[in-house]
Design a protein around this motif. Structure first.
Motif, PDB file in Angstrom:
ATOM      1  N   HIS B  66       0.694  -1.245   0.140  1.00 20.94           N
ATOM      2  CA  HIS B  66       0.139  -0.173   0.090  1.00 20.94           C
ATOM      3  C   HIS B  66       0.608   1.285  -0.098  1.00 20.94           C
ATOM      4  N   ILE B 114       0.755  -6.668  -4.518  1.00 21.93           N
ATOM      5  CA  ILE B 114      -0.352  -6.403  -3.964  1.00 21.93           C
ATOM      6  C   ILE B 114      -1.024  -7.572  -3.117  1.00 21.93           C
ATOM      7  N   VAL B 115      -1.405  -7.549  -1.965  1.00 21.74           N
ATOM      8  CA  VAL B 115      -1.932  -8.834  -1.127  1.00 21.74           C
ATOM      9  C   VAL B 115      -3.079  -9.553  -1.930  1.00 21.74           C
ATOM     10  N   HIS B 116      -3.888  -9.090  -2.691  1.00 17.10           N
ATOM     11  CA  HIS B 116      -4.807  -9.778  -3.460  1.00 17.10           C
ATOM     12  C   HIS B 116      -4.270 -10.285  -4.895  1.00 17.10           C
ATOM     13  N   HIS B 137     -10.845  -5.589  -0.217  1.00 18.98           N
ATOM     14  CA  HIS B 137     -10.899  -6.325  -1.484  1.00 18.98           C
ATOM     15  C   HIS B 137     -10.387  -7.764  -1.250  1.00 18.98           C
ATOM     16  N   SER B 346      -3.755  -1.815  -9.927  1.00 20.88           N
ATOM     17  CA  SER B 346      -4.746  -2.277  -8.583  1.00 20.88           C
ATOM     18  C   SER B 346      -4.729  -3.597  -8.429  1.00 20.88           C
ATOM     19  N   CYS B 347      -5.266  -3.882  -7.291  1.00 22.31           N
ATOM     20  CA  CYS B 347      -5.813  -5.465  -7.203  1.00 22.31           C
ATOM     21  C   CYS B 347      -6.947  -5.779  -8.116  1.00 22.31           C
ATOM     22  N   CYS B 407       0.237  -0.660  -4.776  1.00 20.79           N
ATOM     23  CA  CYS B 407      -1.150  -0.204  -5.157  1.00 20.79           C
ATOM     24  C   CYS B 407      -1.092   1.118  -5.725  1.00 20.79           C
ATOM     25  N   CYS B 410      -4.299   3.771  -6.915  1.00 22.64           N
ATOM     26  CA  CYS B 410      -5.543   3.343  -6.488  1.00 22.64           C
ATOM     27  C   CYS B 410      -5.941   3.847  -5.137  1.00 22.64           C
ATOM     28  N   ILE B 411      -5.065   3.914  -4.219  1.00 27.51           N
ATOM     29  CA  ILE B 411      -5.310   4.578  -2.795  1.00 27.51           C
ATOM     30  C   ILE B 411      -4.176   5.937  -2.597  1.00 27.51           C
ATOM     31  N   ASN B 429     -10.819   0.195  -8.340  1.00 30.86           N
ATOM     32  CA  ASN B 429     -12.019   0.081  -7.863  1.00 30.86           C
ATOM     33  C   ASN B 429     -12.900   1.229  -7.042  1.00 30.86           C
TER      34      ASN B 429
HETATM   35  S1  SF4 Z   1      -8.099  -1.685  -3.439  1.00 31.36           S
HETATM   36 FE1  SF4 Z   1      -6.211  -0.501  -4.075  1.00 31.36          FE
HETATM   37  S2  SF4 Z   1      -5.083  -0.066  -1.972  1.00 31.36           S
HETATM   38 FE2  SF4 Z   1      -6.544  -1.835  -1.716  1.00 31.36          FE
HETATM   39  S3  SF4 Z   1      -5.277  -3.563  -2.046  1.00 31.36           S
HETATM   40 FE3  SF4 Z   1      -6.400  -3.219  -3.951  1.00 31.36          FE
HETATM   41  S4  SF4 Z   1      -4.925  -2.073  -4.971  1.00 31.36           S
HETATM   42 FE4  SF4 Z   1      -4.235  -1.972  -2.866  1.00 31.36          FE
END
Ligand code: SF4
Lengths: 194, 466
Positions: B66, B114-116, B137, B346-347, B407, B410-411, B429
């Protein structure tokens, strides 16, 4: 967590629908590693202009909003991210309760775990609270009631466990730790292992 | 014979440690916990205060995404590109992982991301698992038939310490997608249309199961895009029953079962589907064949239209406020709107097929003058694969920026921000006010639409370039 049995205070209304967690606390304030002191960032971009001065027209900046501890938000309050910084910021700002006709799942969970009352009321009461800001409210967790001016009493429902935790100040981590034996048995006996 | 049950119910039942009662929620066992630098520091502090270890480091996947810069990082000073707070958070995460014995997929691992994105690409995300992460997410992982949802930091602490969560059982919502997507219309367009139909609170209290022919013919990365945005409809989780497409994707990935364990897993996974006759609490149906590329025009993902449709009209105060913020007019189509920034990543849309979709449109073309385009791979592995395919070259030749994984925009907490008033076409998103920077105006779209808009300099139907 310290017990929360009752919240008495004045309301301030933010009637916009779908107030998301990015508005409650913007991502640029999430680079903290602590949970305190976030109140000054609550609704930051709504409260302050580009030059850092207060926007006088924003409800929370109006003189009569000072000291209000109950936030009445538009429908679907707290949608968006899972950031617990959102309830931390609201609590630190001075809010003790948020009321709406619908509150997003993760925000509501996070709020209740921190002793911020997140309360869903019927649409009619919600409408009334939005159009009559600045009223004194008495939220009674024990009896699931909100007393409005003129002794008008409305009911709300709160998940039984969340309510119990609020009333008794239950530490949910402690609650889970007490189930350590069951957790271990589950790990050992399940037919497949992750 | 057993009662017919839903996919969700099967995964739920499989993880109940202690059943719920009217007075107490269920205790649900968690098979995979993914942690990152932003939503965990306060949870690790609690563990430290109480002197508790992480119960299952082996079921915890840790990474940095992030608040990491998308410029190269070789040493500590390089982290400062994302700001001091962000750099400090990354340092703290490294320390926490060290102290608690977690294997951090951080700098130098080659697997950071990214985690996802990393859960699936490493094969850690598998059918039938319960998966959580301090990020909403987390619903992305449901594309594999896992039950996956976002949690707050207090709950991150619960999972670190006990590998379990207190949960009330949600209701179930079937989203049936009939027909097939037309050429040039993607999974992103489909999920935006779903959110437009059921609304940003239509899924609140529910777990969605996406079903139907259109879903079955999607590849895994597209399914992830669909499940990813379940939260934008208010649902904490979205699920798709696993099938051959799922197994084929997982086979051979580093964390996927191998040999006899694979065969056993396969047998177990094949039962993970909603039985005929199982009842959902609610159901909606959508015809995929009627859709065109979708774009948002407002400040939540439910304010969405077909790219050639006019911006709707309403006197509702929240609606007016959104349109004022976006500086858009009712009645006009979005396709005349000038673009300042384009973000692909992004994820939701930062996987290899997304980068490829954007590159296919950029190939041999130039990003319009005055437009800044950022392409940010979802992980270091995605970056490597894109470079192996030569996509980075296509992207930079077109005049777009090819960045490090994370990320990013996205954030917008790592220094990658859209400036006040600028209009951004983004494959992420959330188009919330200020999400991509103070005063930023975000239009959510697919990678193809984003790339086409970068070339044209205004919001553009990608089908003109194919
Ligand atoms: S929504 Fe955006 S900030 Fe959250 S994990 Fe996905 S890419 Fe990262």
């Amino acid at each position: 967590m310290k017990p929360v049995k009752r919240v008495q205070g004045r309301t301030v209304a933010l009637p916009t629908r779908d107030i998301d967690t990015d508005q409650i606390i913007a991502a640029r304030f999430l680079t903290t590693t602590s949970r305190t002191g976030l109140g000054r960032y609550a609704f930051y971009d709504l409260r302050y202009g580009k030059d850092g001065t207060e926007k006088p027209e924003f409800v929370l900046n109006r003189p009569d909003a000072k000291g209000c501890s109950i936030l009445v938000g538009g429908n679907n309050f707290g949608c968006g991210s899972s950031r617990e910084h959102a309830p931390w910021a609201l609590l630190d700002y001075g809010f003790e309760a948020v009321i709406s006709s619908q509150i997003a799942d993760i925000f509501r969970n996070n709020a209740l775990k921190n002793g911020l009352l997140a309360i869903v009321v019927d649409p009619e009461t919600h409408e009334w609270l939005l159009s009559n800001p600045g009223v004194d409210c008495d939220i009674d967790v024990e009896n699931n009631t909100i007393t409005l001016p003129g002794d008008r009493v409305v009911n709300f429902t709160l998940d039984g466990f969340a309510r119990h935790c609020l009333l008794e100040g239950v530490d949910q981590l402690g609650f889970l730790q007490n189930q350590a034996a069951a957790i271990q048995a589950f790990e050992e006996n399940r037919p497949w292992k992750p | 014979m057993n009662e017919p049950t839903t996919l969700f119910q099967k995964v739920w039942d499989d993880h109940v440690v202690v059943p719920e009662t009217p007075h107490t929620p269920a205790i649900l066992y968690i098979d995979l916990h993914i942690v990152h630098e932003v939503t965990t520091p306060q949870a690790f502090s609690v563990l430290r205060e109480l002197g508790l270890p992480v119960r299952r480091p082996d079921l915890t996947l840790a990474t940095l995404d992030h608040s990491t810069p998308t410029t190269p990082v070789f040493k500590y000073e390089d982290l400062l590109a994302a700001g001091e707070g962000a750099a400090n958070q990354v340092r703290q995460m490294e320390r926490n992982c060290d102290d608690f014995g977690l294997d951090l997929l951080g700098y130098g691992s080659g697997r950071r991301g990214i985690v996802h994105v990393i859960g699936p690409e490493l094969g850690a995300t598998q059918p039938g698992k319960t998966i959580v992460c301090g990020d909403s997410h987390s619903s992305t992982h449901g594309a594999f038939g896992a039950l996956a949802f976002g949690i707050g930091t207090t709950e991150v602490g619960h999972v670190l310490a006990t590998q379990s969560l207190l949960q009330r059982k949600p209701k179930t919502l079937a989203v049936n997608i009939e027909g097939q997507l037309a050429p040039g219309v993607t999974a992103k367009d489909l999920i935006l249309a779903v959110i437009g139909k059921i609304g940003v609170n239509g899924g609140t209290g529910y777990v969605i199961e996406y079903r139907g022919d259109a879903i079955r013919s999607l590849d895994m990365e597209s399914r992830m895009t669909i499940c990813n945005m379940s939260i934008e409809a208010g649902a904490r989780a979205g699920m798709i029953a696993p099938d051959e497409t799922t197994y084929e994707y997982l086979l051979g990935r580093p964390c996927a079962p191998k040999g006899a364990a694979w065969d056993a897993a396969l047998e177990r996974w094949q039962r993970l589907r909603t039985d005929d006759g199982a009842v959902f609490d609610k159901a909606v149906t959508l015809d995929a064949s009627l859709l065109q590329p979708m774009v948002t025009y407002g400040t939540n993902p439910g304010m969405v239209i077909g790219i050639n449709d006019p911006v709707p009209q309403s006197d509702d105060a929240s609606f007016r406020k959104a349109l004022d913020y976006m500086q858009l007019e009712s009645g006009k189509p979005m396709t005349q709107t000038p673009v300042d920034v384009v973000f692909v990543g992004s994820c939701t849309n930062g996987r290899i097929s997304d980068i490829e979709a954007a590159a296919n449109i950029l190939k041999g073309r130039k990003v319009a003058k005055g437009v800044r385009m950022l392409v940010v791979p979802g992980s270091e592995l995605v970056k490597k694969e894109a470079e192996r395919r030569g996509l980075d070259k296509i992207i930079t030749d077109a005049g777009a920026e090819w960045r490090e994984a994370g990320c990013s925009m996205c954030i917008a907490m790592n220094g990658d921000v859209v400036k006040p008033g600028q209009l951004s076409v983004s494959t992420s998103n959330r188009n919330f006010e200020g999400r991509q920077g103070v005063g930023a105006r975000t239009v959510l779209a697919s990678p193809a639409t984003a790339a086409a808009s970068a070339i044209a300099g205004f919001v553009t139907d990608p089908r003109v370039y194919s």
